[in-house]
Scaffold this active site. Structure first.
Site, PDB file in Angstrom:
ATOM      1  N   ALA A   3       0.614  -1.266   0.124  1.00 22.43           N
ATOM      2  CA  ALA A   3       0.140  -0.029  -0.149  1.00 22.43           C
ATOM      3  C   ALA A   3       0.807   1.143  -0.063  1.00 22.43           C
ATOM      4  CB  ALA A   3      -0.903   0.103   1.316  1.00 22.43           C
ATOM      5  N   ALA A   4       2.002   1.086  -0.748  1.00 24.00           N
ATOM      6  CA  ALA A   4       3.019   2.292  -0.469  1.00 24.00           C
ATOM      7  C   ALA A   4       2.879   3.356  -1.794  1.00 24.00           C
ATOM      8  CB  ALA A   4       4.405   1.702  -0.251  1.00 24.00           C
ATOM      9  N   GLY A   5       2.201   2.801  -2.959  1.00 28.18           N
ATOM     10  CA  GLY A   5       2.242   3.423  -4.075  1.00 28.18           C
ATOM     11  C   GLY A   5       1.331   4.939  -3.985  1.00 28.18           C
ATOM     12  N   ARG A   9      -2.078   7.128 -11.681  1.00 23.16           N
ATOM     13  CA  ARG A   9      -3.139   7.146 -12.611  1.00 23.16           C
ATOM     14  C   ARG A   9      -4.508   7.931 -11.919  1.00 23.16           C
ATOM     15  NH1 ARG A   9      -1.922   1.128 -14.227  1.00 23.16           N
ATOM     16  NH2 ARG A   9      -0.916   1.206 -12.246  1.00 23.16           N
ATOM     17  N   LYS A  16      -3.162   6.337  -3.215  1.00 26.90           N
ATOM     18  CA  LYS A  16      -4.376   5.856  -3.929  1.00 26.90           C
ATOM     19  C   LYS A  16      -5.376   5.016  -2.746  1.00 26.90           C
ATOM     20  CE  LYS A  16      -3.646   2.311  -6.767  1.00 26.90           C
ATOM     21  NZ  LYS A  16      -3.258   1.621  -7.893  1.00 26.90           N
ATOM     22  N   GLY A 136      -1.021  -7.571 -15.632  1.00 29.88           N
ATOM     23  CA  GLY A 136      -0.034  -8.346 -16.263  1.00 29.88           C
ATOM     24  C   GLY A 136      -0.772  -9.406 -17.064  1.00 29.88           C
ATOM     25  N   ASN A 224      -7.220   1.557 -10.450  1.00 30.32           N
ATOM     26  CA  ASN A 224      -6.131   2.422 -11.014  1.00 30.32           C
ATOM     27  C   ASN A 224      -6.338   3.935 -11.331  1.00 30.32           C
ATOM     28  OD1 ASN A 224      -3.802   0.487 -10.507  1.00 30.32           O
ATOM     29  ND2 ASN A 224      -4.811  -0.561 -12.172  1.00 30.32           N
ATOM     30  N   TYR A 363     -33.978  23.926  18.664  1.00 32.49           N
ATOM     31  CA  TYR A 363     -32.712  23.332  18.970  1.00 32.49           C
ATOM     32  C   TYR A 363     -32.462  22.841  20.102  1.00 32.49           C
ATOM     33  CZ  TYR A 363     -27.641  23.279  19.644  1.00 32.49           C
ATOM     34  OH  TYR A 363     -26.452  22.947  20.123  1.00 32.49           O
ATOM     35  N   ALA A 422     -45.482  30.470  27.075  1.00 37.83           N
ATOM     36  CA  ALA A 422     -44.888  30.646  25.788  1.00 37.83           C
ATOM     37  C   ALA A 422     -44.175  31.901  25.631  1.00 37.83           C
ATOM     38  CB  ALA A 422     -46.057  30.783  24.477  1.00 37.83           C
TER      39      ALA A 422
HETATM   40  C1  UD1 Z   1       0.049  -4.936 -10.577  1.00 32.83           C
HETATM   41  C2  UD1 Z   1       0.879  -6.170 -11.066  1.00 32.83           C
HETATM   42  C3  UD1 Z   1      -0.073  -6.579 -12.392  1.00 32.83           C
HETATM   43  C4  UD1 Z   1      -1.294  -6.931 -11.770  1.00 32.83           C
HETATM   44  C5  UD1 Z   1      -2.040  -5.705 -11.330  1.00 32.83           C
HETATM   45  C6  UD1 Z   1      -3.455  -6.325 -10.687  1.00 32.83           C
HETATM   46  C7  UD1 Z   1       3.139  -5.651 -10.784  1.00 32.83           C
HETATM   47  C8  UD1 Z   1       4.578  -5.334 -11.405  1.00 32.83           C
HETATM   48  N1  UD1 Z   1       2.007  -5.674 -11.372  1.00 32.83           N
HETATM   49  O1  UD1 Z   1       0.238  -3.964 -11.543  1.00 32.83           O
HETATM   50  O2  UD1 Z   1       0.690  -7.787 -12.898  1.00 32.83           O
HETATM   51  O3  UD1 Z   1      -2.001  -7.334 -13.251  1.00 32.83           O
HETATM   52  O4  UD1 Z   1      -1.368  -5.065 -10.321  1.00 32.83           O
HETATM   53  O5  UD1 Z   1      -4.108  -5.110 -10.122  1.00 32.83           O
HETATM   54  O6  UD1 Z   1       2.950  -5.940  -9.710  1.00 32.83           O
HETATM   55  N2  UD1 Z   1       3.121  -0.624  -4.574  1.00 32.83           N
HETATM   56  C9  UD1 Z   1       3.787  -0.426  -3.531  1.00 32.83           C
HETATM   57  N3  UD1 Z   1       5.191   0.025  -3.763  1.00 32.83           N
HETATM   58  C10 UD1 Z   1       5.445   0.104  -5.103  1.00 32.83           C
HETATM   59  C11 UD1 Z   1       4.718   0.109  -6.037  1.00 32.83           C
HETATM   60  C12 UD1 Z   1       3.349  -0.451  -5.779  1.00 32.83           C
HETATM   61  O7  UD1 Z   1       3.696  -0.631  -2.298  1.00 32.83           O
HETATM   62  O8  UD1 Z   1       6.628   0.675  -5.349  1.00 32.83           O
HETATM   63  C13 UD1 Z   1       1.418  -0.984  -4.254  1.00 32.83           C
HETATM   64  C14 UD1 Z   1       0.431  -0.172  -4.480  1.00 32.83           C
HETATM   65  O9  UD1 Z   1       0.299   0.886  -3.533  1.00 32.83           O
HETATM   66  C15 UD1 Z   1      -0.676  -0.676  -5.013  1.00 32.83           C
HETATM   67  C16 UD1 Z   1       0.050  -2.144  -5.373  1.00 32.83           C
HETATM   68  O10 UD1 Z   1       1.439  -2.043  -4.845  1.00 32.83           O
HETATM   69  O11 UD1 Z   1      -1.533  -1.070  -3.756  1.00 32.83           O
HETATM   70  C17 UD1 Z   1      -0.031  -2.491  -6.913  1.00 32.83           C
HETATM   71  O12 UD1 Z   1       0.640  -1.383  -7.539  1.00 32.83           O
HETATM   72  P1  UD1 Z   1       0.124  -0.684  -8.868  1.00 32.83           P
HETATM   73  O13 UD1 Z   1       1.015   0.445  -9.290  1.00 32.83           O
HETATM   74  O14 UD1 Z   1      -1.246  -0.650  -8.914  1.00 32.83           O
HETATM   75  O15 UD1 Z   1       0.434  -1.823 -10.033  1.00 32.83           O
HETATM   76  P2  UD1 Z   1      -0.534  -2.202 -11.217  1.00 32.83           P
HETATM   77  O16 UD1 Z   1      -0.080  -1.389 -12.339  1.00 32.83           O
HETATM   78  O17 UD1 Z   1      -1.969  -2.486 -10.950  1.00 32.83           O
HETATM   79 MG    MG Z   2      -3.074  -1.485  -9.301  1.00 30.77          MG
END
Ligand code: UD1
Ligand code: MG
Length: 493
Positions: A3-5, A9, A16, A136, A224, A363, A422
Site C-alpha cells: 500500500a505504498a504507491g 493514474r 491511492k 499483467g 488504478n 434546537y 410561551a
Molecule cells: C500490478 C501487477 C499486475 C497486476 C495488477 C493487478 C506488478 C508489477 N504488476 O500492476 O501484474 O495485473 O497489479 O491489479 O506487480 N505498490 C507499493 N510499492 C511500489 C509500487 C506499488 O507498495 O513501489 C503497491 C501499490 O500501492 C498498490 C499495489 O502495490 O497497492 C499495486 O501497484 P500498482 O502500481 O497499482 O500496480 P499495477 O500497475 O496495478
Molecule cells: Mg493496481
C-alpha cells in the site's frame, strides 16, 4: 499487503489506497477479507502519505504492523522492504495489493487451500477479462504450465492478446520467496522491481507453481483510475443492496440507495430512494426511511420511522420513534422509545426520554429531557456563552410543558411537571410543578390603526405637495409664529 504507491493514474495528491469506496478507504477492504483467516502476522508496506495510510490501517482493528518503503521502486521492492519484518517465519505468505478491494475471504481461503493441497512453492490466482489492458498477462507453455507474468507495458503484441491476467494475489512459501526476491532486476519498461517477475524466476528454478482461475473476475479488479473507482463503487453498491434484499430488506429504488459495507439492516425495513447509510449505521427491524436521508454511524431501534430528508450522525434512536421530515440529529443524540422529532429540529448531545416530543423548529443541544415532555415550537437551549467556548447543560424533567418560543439559558433545570409559558426566557431553575413566565403583559390600543393610517396619509399629502405650496406653508407658519410672539409680548406687558 502492498500500500505504498501514490497511484499516479488517479491524478491525485492523496495516496491511492486512501481513496474511498462505500465511504471507507480502499486499504481497509483487503484487510477485512483477510481477518477471518487468522494470519499469524499482517505486514502492510506504506510509503506515500505513510502516516495517514498507517492510521487507516490501524483503524481496521487488526493486529497490523507497518513497514516503510521510503522510495517506491516497484511491487517487488515493496515486498523486499517487508521481508525483515517476517523474521524467521517459515510458513506460507499471502501477498496482496491494497488496490484490489472486493477480494473476499472465500477467495483468499481458496488461494491458501489450493496452495497447500498442491504442495506448491508458489500459487497464484488468475482471471479472464475480454479487455485485459493494464493487467499483467499470464504466460503459459504448451502444456499449460505457468511460465511467468508479463506486464502490459512490457508485453509483445502476441502477449497482449492473452486474456488471462494477474489479479495480484499470491501465496508463497517464505523460504522460497526470499531468494527469488533477491534476483529481481529493473530491466523493464518502468525501471522497477516487479513482484510479478518472481513467478518467472520460480518457474525457471523448477519450483512447483499452482494456479487457480476465478469465475467472477470483477471481484479481483484493481483500481488504478477514477473511472475504475466509480465502476467499483457501482459494483459494490449493487452487491450490498442485493445482500440486504436477500436478507429481507425492501429498497424502493436500489439504484439510488448507498449502503456502506459495515452497515446492518433489520428484516422488513423499507429504504426509500436517495438514502445514504454510512459507517457503522444499524437499522433495526421494521424501520422505514422515506427517502433523501444521510445516516452515518447511527443506530435505529425497531419500527423507527425516518421521514423525508433527515441527516443523522452518531445518533441513537430507540424503538417506535418518529424523526423528520427535515430533522438533523447530530452526534450524541439519544432518543428514547416513541420520541417524536419533527421538522426543522436540530439535536446535539441531547438525551430525550420515552414519549417526549419536539415537533417544530427547535434546537436541543447539551441537554437531558425526561419522558413524556412536550417541547413547543421554536424552543432553544442556549448552551453557548459566546466567548469561552464552554457549553452549558439544560436539564428538563418528566411531563414538562415547554411553551412555544422559549429560550432556556443554560445551565438551567426545569423540574418534573413544570410549565413554561410561551415566549419565556428561562434563566433560573424552575421547581417541580411550577409555572414560569417572563412574558411582558400585552397592551391593546383601541383604534390605533385608524389613527396611524390617518397620520400616514397627512405625511403622504405633504410629501406630494408642490414646492411653491410648501414655501407658502412655511411663510404662513412664520407669520403665525411672529403673531404668537407679538401677542405673548402684549400679554406680558
Ligand atoms: C500490478 C501487477 C499486475 C497486476 C495488477 C493487478 C506488478 C508489477 N504488476 O500492476 O501484474 O495485473 O497489479 O491489479 O506487480 N505498490 C507499493 N510499492 C511500489 C509500487 C506499488 O507498495 O513501489 C503497491 C501499490 O500501492 C498498490 C499495489 O502495490 O497497492 C499495486 O501497484 P500498482 O502500481 O497499482 O500496480 P499495477 O500497475 O496495478
Ligand atoms: Mg493496481
Amino acid at each position: 499487503m502492498l500500500a505504498a504507491g501514490l497511484g499516479t493514474r488517479m491524478r491525485s495528491t492523496r495516496a491511492k489506497v486512501l481513496h474511498e469506496l462505500g465511504g471507507c478507504p480502499l486499504v481497509r477492504y483487503p484487510l477485512a477479507a483477510l481477518a477471518p483467516l487468522g494470519p499469524v502476522q499482517v505486514v502492510v508496506v506504506v510509503g506515500h502519505q505513510a502516516e495517514l495510510v498507517r492510521a487507516a490501517v490501524l483503524a481496521s482493528g487488526l493486529p497490523v504492523e507497518t513497514v516503510l518503503q521510503a522510495e517506491q521502486r516497484g511491487t517487488g521492492h515493496a515486498v523486499q522492504c517487508a521481508l525483515p519484518a517476517l523474521g524467521d517465519f517459515a510458513g506460507d505468505v499471502l501477498l496482496l495489493y491494497g488496490d484490489v478491494p472486493l477480494v473476499t475471504t472465500a477467495t483468499l481461503e481458496r488461494l491458501r487451500d489450493t496452495h497447500r493441497a498442491g504442495n506448491a512453492d508458489l500459487t497464484l490466482l488468475t482471471m479472464r477479462f475480454d479487455d485485459p489492458s493494464g493487467y499483467g498477462r499470464i504466460v503459459r507453455d504448451e502444456a499449460g504450465n505457468v511460465r511467468g507474468i508479463v506486464e502490459d507495458r512490457d508485453a509483445t503484441p502476441a502477449e497482449r492478446a492473452i486474456t488471462e491476467v494477474n489479479p495480484g494475489l499470491y501465496c508463497v512459501r517464505a523460504d522460497v520467496l526470499a531468494p527469488l526476491l533477491a534476483e529481481l532486476r529493473t530491466d523493464n519498461a518502468q525501471g522497477e522491481l516487479y513482484l510479478t517477475d518472481v513467478v518467472g524466476l520460480a518457474a525457471r528454478a523448477g519450483r512447483t507453481i499452482a494456479s487457480l482461475e476465478l469465475e467472477r473476475p470483477q471481484e479481483l479488479a484493481g483500481i488504478n483510475t477514477r473511472a475504475e473507482l466509480a465502476q467499483m463503487e457501482a459494483v459494490l453498491k449493487d452487491d450490498l443492496t442485493r445482500r440486504w434484499m436477500d436478507a429481507g430488506v425492501t429498497f424502493e429504488d436500489p439504484a439510488t440507495a448507498y449502503v456502506g459495507p459495515d452497515v446492518r439492516i433489520g428484516r422488513d425495513s423499507v429504504i426509500g430512494p436517495n438514502v445514504v447509510l454510512r459507517g457503522k449505521t444499524r437499522i433495526g427491524e421494521g424501520c422505514r426511511i422515506d427517502g433523501t436521508a444521510f445516516l452515518v454511524d447511527t443506530t435505529l431501534g425497531a419500527r423507527v420511522h425516518v421521514r423525508f430528508a433527515c441527516v443523522a450522525e452518531e445518533a441513537i434512536v430507540a424503538d417506535d420513534a418518529i424523526v423528520g421530515p427535515f430533522a438533523r440529529l447530530r452526534p450524541g443524540t439519544d432518543l428514547g422509545p416513541r420520541v417524536h422529532i419533527g421538522n426543522f429540529v436540530e439535536t446535539k448531545k441531547a438525551k430525550l426520554g420515552a414519549g417526549t416530543k419536539a415537533n417544530h423548529l427547535t434546537y436541543l443541544g447539551d441537554c437531558e429531557i425526561g419522558p413524556d415532555t412536550n417541547v413547543g415550537a421554536g424552543t432553544i437551549t442556549c448552551n453557548y456563552d459566546g466567548s469561552t467556548g464552554k457549553k452549558s447543560r439544560t436539564v428538563i424533567g418528566a411531563r414538562v410543558q415547554i411553551g412555544s418560543d422559549t429560550q432556556l439559558v443554560a445551565p438551567v433545570t426545569v423540574h418534573d411537571d413544570a410549565y413554561v409559558g410561551a415566549g419565556t426566557t428561562v434563566t433560573r431553575d424552575v421547581p417541580a410543578g411550577a409555572l414560569v413566565v417572563t412574558r411582558t403583559p400585552a397592551r391593546v390600543y383601541e383604534g390605533w390603526v385608524v389613527r396611524r393610517r390617518a397620520g400616514q396619509k397627512a405625511v403622504e399629502r405633504k410629501a406630494a405637495a408642490p414646492k411653491s405650496a410648501k414655501r407658502a406653508r412655511k411663510k404662513t407658519a412664520k407669520r403665525v409664529k411672529a403673531r404668537t410672539v407679538r401677542s405673548r409680548a402684549r400679554r406680558t406687558r
